[in-house]
Write a protein that holds these residues in place. Sequence first.
Motif, PDB file in Angstrom:
ATOM      1  N   ILE A 208       0.840  -1.201   0.000  1.00  0.00           N
ATOM      2  CA  ILE A 208       0.000   0.000   0.000  1.00  0.00           C
ATOM      3  C   ILE A 208       0.877   1.253   0.000  1.00  0.00           C
ATOM      4  CG2 ILE A 208      -1.708   1.314   1.314  1.00  0.00           C
ATOM      5  CD1 ILE A 208      -2.775  -1.352   2.390  1.00  0.00           C
ATOM      6  N   ALA A 209       1.948   1.240   0.780  1.00  0.00           N
ATOM      7  CA  ALA A 209       2.843   2.394   0.839  1.00  0.00           C
ATOM      8  C   ALA A 209       3.475   2.665  -0.524  1.00  0.00           C
ATOM      9  CB  ALA A 209       3.927   2.170   1.889  1.00  0.00           C
ATOM     10  N   VAL A 210       3.868   1.614  -1.225  1.00  0.00           N
ATOM     11  CA  VAL A 210       4.462   1.769  -2.557  1.00  0.00           C
ATOM     12  C   VAL A 210       3.445   2.330  -3.540  1.00  0.00           C
ATOM     13  CG1 VAL A 210       5.391   0.503  -4.531  1.00  0.00           C
ATOM     14  CG2 VAL A 210       6.251   0.034  -2.236  1.00  0.00           C
ATOM     15  N   LEU A 211       2.208   1.867  -3.454  1.00  0.00           N
ATOM     16  CA  LEU A 211       1.157   2.395  -4.341  1.00  0.00           C
ATOM     17  C   LEU A 211       0.916   3.875  -4.084  1.00  0.00           C
ATOM     18  CD1 LEU A 211      -1.421  -0.564  -4.247  1.00  0.00           C
ATOM     19  CD2 LEU A 211      -0.044   0.167  -6.206  1.00  0.00           C
ATOM     20  N   PHE A 212       0.869   4.275  -2.822  1.00  0.00           N
ATOM     21  CA  PHE A 212       0.718   5.699  -2.504  1.00  0.00           C
ATOM     22  C   PHE A 212       1.906   6.495  -3.043  1.00  0.00           C
ATOM     23  CE2 PHE A 212      -2.334   4.685   1.089  1.00  0.00           C
ATOM     24  CZ  PHE A 212      -3.391   5.384   0.537  1.00  0.00           C
ATOM     25  N   LEU A 213       3.098   5.965  -2.868  1.00  0.00           N
ATOM     26  CA  LEU A 213       4.287   6.648  -3.358  1.00  0.00           C
ATOM     27  C   LEU A 213       4.215   6.840  -4.870  1.00  0.00           C
ATOM     28  CD1 LEU A 213       7.144   7.801  -3.043  1.00  0.00           C
ATOM     29  CD2 LEU A 213       8.023   5.459  -3.186  1.00  0.00           C
ATOM     30  N   PHE A 214       3.824   5.786  -5.594  1.00  0.00           N
ATOM     31  CA  PHE A 214       3.745   5.866  -7.054  1.00  0.00           C
ATOM     32  C   PHE A 214       2.701   6.885  -7.488  1.00  0.00           C
ATOM     33  CE2 PHE A 214       1.943   4.494 -11.129  1.00  0.00           C
ATOM     34  CZ  PHE A 214       3.091   4.426 -11.910  1.00  0.00           C
ATOM     35  N   ALA A 215       1.527   6.841  -6.862  1.00  0.00           N
ATOM     36  CA  ALA A 215       0.445   7.742  -7.246  1.00  0.00           C
ATOM     37  C   ALA A 215       0.818   9.199  -7.003  1.00  0.00           C
ATOM     38  CB  ALA A 215      -0.826   7.388  -6.465  1.00  0.00           C
ATOM     39  N   PHE A 216       1.358   9.487  -5.825  1.00  0.00           N
ATOM     40  CA  PHE A 216       1.688  10.875  -5.496  1.00  0.00           C
ATOM     41  C   PHE A 216       2.958  11.341  -6.198  1.00  0.00           C
ATOM     42  CE2 PHE A 216      -0.657   9.940  -1.328  1.00  0.00           C
ATOM     43  CZ  PHE A 216      -1.856  10.402  -1.845  1.00  0.00           C
ATOM     44  N   ALA A 217       3.846  10.394  -6.545  1.00  0.00           N
ATOM     45  CA  ALA A 217       5.052  10.768  -7.285  1.00  0.00           C
ATOM     46  C   ALA A 217       4.700  11.316  -8.664  1.00  0.00           C
ATOM     47  CB  ALA A 217       5.981   9.563  -7.412  1.00  0.00           C
ATOM     48  N   ILE A 218       3.673  10.757  -9.295  1.00  0.00           N
ATOM     49  CA  ILE A 218       3.221  11.300 -10.579  1.00  0.00           C
ATOM     50  C   ILE A 218       2.667  12.703 -10.382  1.00  0.00           C
ATOM     51  CG2 ILE A 218       1.543  11.049 -12.456  1.00  0.00           C
ATOM     52  CD1 ILE A 218       1.768   8.038 -12.168  1.00  0.00           C
ATOM     53  N   LYS A 219       1.830  12.876  -9.368  1.00  0.00           N
ATOM     54  CA  LYS A 219       1.250  14.202  -9.105  1.00  0.00           C
ATOM     55  C   LYS A 219       2.333  15.235  -8.813  1.00  0.00           C
ATOM     56  CE  LYS A 219      -3.146  12.779  -8.983  1.00  0.00           C
ATOM     57  NZ  LYS A 219      -4.145  13.177 -10.005  1.00  0.00           N
ATOM     58  N   ALA A 220       3.381  14.821  -8.102  1.00  0.00           N
ATOM     59  CA  ALA A 220       4.452  15.748  -7.715  1.00  0.00           C
ATOM     60  C   ALA A 220       5.537  15.874  -8.779  1.00  0.00           C
ATOM     61  CB  ALA A 220       5.076  15.280  -6.401  1.00  0.00           C
ATOM     62  N   ALA A 221       5.478  15.072  -9.841  1.00  0.00           N
ATOM     63  CA  ALA A 221       6.470  15.097 -10.927  1.00  0.00           C
ATOM     64  C   ALA A 221       7.858  14.669 -10.452  1.00  0.00           C
ATOM     65  CB  ALA A 221       6.538  16.468 -11.590  1.00  0.00           C
ATOM     66  N   LEU A 222       7.903  13.547  -9.722  1.00  0.00           N
ATOM     67  CA  LEU A 222       9.177  12.995  -9.276  1.00  0.00           C
ATOM     68  C   LEU A 222       9.817  12.158 -10.382  1.00  0.00           C
ATOM     69  CD1 LEU A 222       8.708  11.684  -5.616  1.00  0.00           C
ATOM     70  CD2 LEU A 222       9.868  13.733  -6.383  1.00  0.00           C
ATOM     71  N   PHE A 223      11.143  12.035 -10.336  1.00  0.00           N
ATOM     72  CA  PHE A 223      11.853  11.129 -11.229  1.00  0.00           C
ATOM     73  C   PHE A 223      11.366   9.698 -10.975  1.00  0.00           C
ATOM     74  CE2 PHE A 223      15.242   8.103 -11.997  1.00  0.00           C
ATOM     75  CZ  PHE A 223      15.706   8.473 -13.238  1.00  0.00           C
ATOM     76  N   PRO A 224      11.106   8.909 -12.018  1.00  0.00           N
ATOM     77  CA  PRO A 224      11.170   9.210 -13.455  1.00  0.00           C
ATOM     78  C   PRO A 224       9.782   9.480 -14.052  1.00  0.00           C
ATOM     79  CG  PRO A 224      11.128   6.846 -13.147  1.00  0.00           C
ATOM     80  CD  PRO A 224      10.926   7.462 -11.778  1.00  0.00           C
ATOM     81  N   LEU A 225       8.857   9.990 -13.240  1.00  0.00           N
ATOM     82  CA  LEU A 225       7.449  10.100 -13.623  1.00  0.00           C
ATOM     83  C   LEU A 225       7.041  11.538 -13.931  1.00  0.00           C
ATOM     84  CD1 LEU A 225       6.167   7.743 -10.777  1.00  0.00           C
ATOM     85  CD2 LEU A 225       6.519   7.128 -13.175  1.00  0.00           C
ATOM     86  N   PHE A 226       7.990  12.331 -14.408  1.00  0.00           N
ATOM     87  CA  PHE A 226       7.724  13.756 -14.600  1.00  0.00           C
ATOM     88  C   PHE A 226       7.457  14.152 -16.053  1.00  0.00           C
ATOM     89  CE2 PHE A 226      12.414  13.198 -14.590  1.00  0.00           C
ATOM     90  CZ  PHE A 226      12.677  13.566 -15.901  1.00  0.00           C
ATOM     91  N   ALA A 227       7.399  13.201 -16.977  1.00  0.00           N
ATOM     92  CA  ALA A 227       7.353  13.539 -18.399  1.00  0.00           C
ATOM     93  C   ALA A 227       6.151  14.399 -18.773  1.00  0.00           C
ATOM     94  CB  ALA A 227       7.357  12.256 -19.235  1.00  0.00           C
ATOM     95  N   TRP A 228       5.035  14.228 -18.060  1.00  0.00           N
ATOM     96  CA  TRP A 228       3.833  14.993 -18.386  1.00  0.00           C
ATOM     97  C   TRP A 228       4.020  16.499 -18.200  1.00  0.00           C
ATOM     98  CZ3 TRP A 228       1.866  17.988 -14.474  1.00  0.00           C
ATOM     99  CH2 TRP A 228       2.249  17.661 -13.166  1.00  0.00           C
ATOM    100  N   LEU A 229       4.898  16.895 -17.266  1.00  0.00           N
ATOM    101  CA  LEU A 229       5.005  18.317 -16.928  1.00  0.00           C
ATOM    102  C   LEU A 229       5.695  19.126 -18.032  1.00  0.00           C
ATOM    103  CD1 LEU A 229       5.767  19.721 -13.399  1.00  0.00           C
ATOM    104  CD2 LEU A 229       6.672  20.807 -15.434  1.00  0.00           C
ATOM    105  N   PRO A 230       6.923  18.789 -18.436  1.00  0.00           N
ATOM    106  CA  PRO A 230       7.543  19.582 -19.510  1.00  0.00           C
ATOM    107  C   PRO A 230       6.861  19.392 -20.860  1.00  0.00           C
ATOM    108  CG  PRO A 230       8.938  17.714 -18.923  1.00  0.00           C
ATOM    109  CD  PRO A 230       7.853  17.761 -17.905  1.00  0.00           C
ATOM    110  N   ALA A 231       6.086  18.314 -20.999  1.00  0.00           N
ATOM    111  CA  ALA A 231       5.370  18.097 -22.265  1.00  0.00           C
ATOM    112  C   ALA A 231       4.134  18.975 -22.391  1.00  0.00           C
ATOM    113  CB  ALA A 231       4.964  16.626 -22.386  1.00  0.00           C
ATOM    114  N   SER A 232       3.627  19.493 -21.284  1.00  0.00           N
ATOM    115  CA  SER A 232       2.369  20.227 -21.326  1.00  0.00           C
ATOM    116  C   SER A 232       2.473  21.680 -20.878  1.00  0.00           C
ATOM    117  CB  SER A 232       1.315  19.510 -20.471  1.00  0.00           C
ATOM    118  OG  SER A 232       1.755  19.370 -19.130  1.00  0.00           O
ATOM    119  N   TYR A 233       3.281  21.961 -19.882  1.00  0.00           N
ATOM    120  CA  TYR A 233       3.262  23.300 -19.285  1.00  0.00           C
ATOM    121  C   TYR A 233       3.695  24.396 -20.254  1.00  0.00           C
ATOM    122  CZ  TYR A 233       2.173  21.977 -14.444  1.00  0.00           C
ATOM    123  OH  TYR A 233       1.542  21.543 -13.299  1.00  0.00           O
TER     124      TYR A 233
END
Length: 497
Positions: A208-233
């Motif tokens: 459960i902790a890993v799932l929370f980390l993954f979900a919030f890491a996308i929202k926070a744009a953490l490595f390596p899940l940040f691709a959406w931010l520079p692609a859109s902003y």
Amino acid sequence: MTGLLLTLPVLIALITAVTLYVVRASLRAIEWLSVTSAVAQLLVCAALVNQVMIDGVQAVAFGGWSGPFGIVFVADYLSVAMVMVTAVIGIVAVVYAMGDLRDKKSYGLYHTYFHILLAGIFGAFLTGDIFNLYVWFEVMLIASFGLMVLDATKTQIEGAVKYVILNLISTLTLLLAIGLMYGATGTLNLADLHGKSAQIAASTQQMIAVLFLFAFAIKAALFPLFAWLPASYHTLPSGVVALFAALLTKVGVYALIRVFTLVFPLTDTTIQPVLIWLAGLTMLTGVLGAASQFDVKKILSFHIISQIGYMIMGLALYTPLALTGAIFYIIHHIIVKANLFLIGGVLEKKYHSSQLRQLGGAYQTMPGLALLFLIPAFSLAGFPPLSGFWGKFLVIKASIEQEYFWLAAVALLVGLLTVFSMSKIWSEAFWKPLDEQAKPPCGLNGQWRYYLPIMTLTSLTIVIGLVAEPFYRFAEVAAVQLFDPKEYLAAVLGGQQ
């Protein structure tokens, strides 16, 4: 009175959004109502900060169902700091939009979506329930997507689609984690989860902790899940992207801090070493991405990622000093990053482009803007005595105390590369002469609508830097409350702890 103050930020924003939709054909009514609402939200949030500082953590249960059974809003030092700075960004963004977006045909709808987005952000910071955190994330996602596709070009729609797809993956993961959490504990109240999460089987807790980390890491744009931010902003109007840059990723950071202090204390999991590496890689990849760009908005977009690394570094080190630094840094970064995007928007408006090769001579034509750029740019890089210096100093000091010398070295290196990126914008946009083949700069109608928000945020950057102690003390109390949540638990659960 407490319950009213806790709910008013969200209520004012939602009521304003509905009213704005009704009067969307009248520009004067839209602007008057939107600004009035933003001022009211600022005053309410200031009153809430004052009450929390005087009376301690505040909580309100809806429908007479007290925690852990009902829906609750909770305000501790961290929550009120976040809602207060959100209200500040809200009012400057509204005023800036009156100049930057007024000629858009969907200008009325912009203000409607803007206040829906504010409601989602306020709700996420104040909720005391993990499921309702998911609900407010969805409100934010819908409103932000609406802002992205208003009068959108093909490039903007492509960026919006990437943004939504990755955030939907985050949403589904978060919903899965919430379902597993409820199945394992029978509760979704954050205060109640503080005690019951420890009773979950170790393997289930870890999953459960890993799932929370993954979900919030996308929202926070953490490595390596940040691709959406520079692609859109970088595709968005400056009046929109400044709001996104300031607040959206910080909600993800806030969720990480809240979950991994209150629900799963980080030292009780095996995630801490992973988070330390993620912080370092996020800082490094973000700043390298910024250094490789030649567009003002792209440089600033990658720097969002880089600076998120400092905030996560404070959480990952998991000491009172480190968490104090992280909270201080979040407040600083929201103000500085919004300001830099607003300044970039003035450059783009005047020169018809944000590409560095098409900019130049801004120091001669706009010396005031040049000075207003240098202050947040130096603050972002960590120059003393500006606000960014103190946040970086605290987290770097904490990393040295914990003997993570390599992480401190990465943080210092990232600061130097940030100077390089900001210097590149200065030399290309402000200092070098404008290319003769580039479009000549145009005038700005209603300049005060652009400059008043920028001057306000610049002043706050200076104040936080020069009078840092009260802000540090506030962040320190917020960190203490996160490490020892007994006051939070008492406010929500009362005698049911």
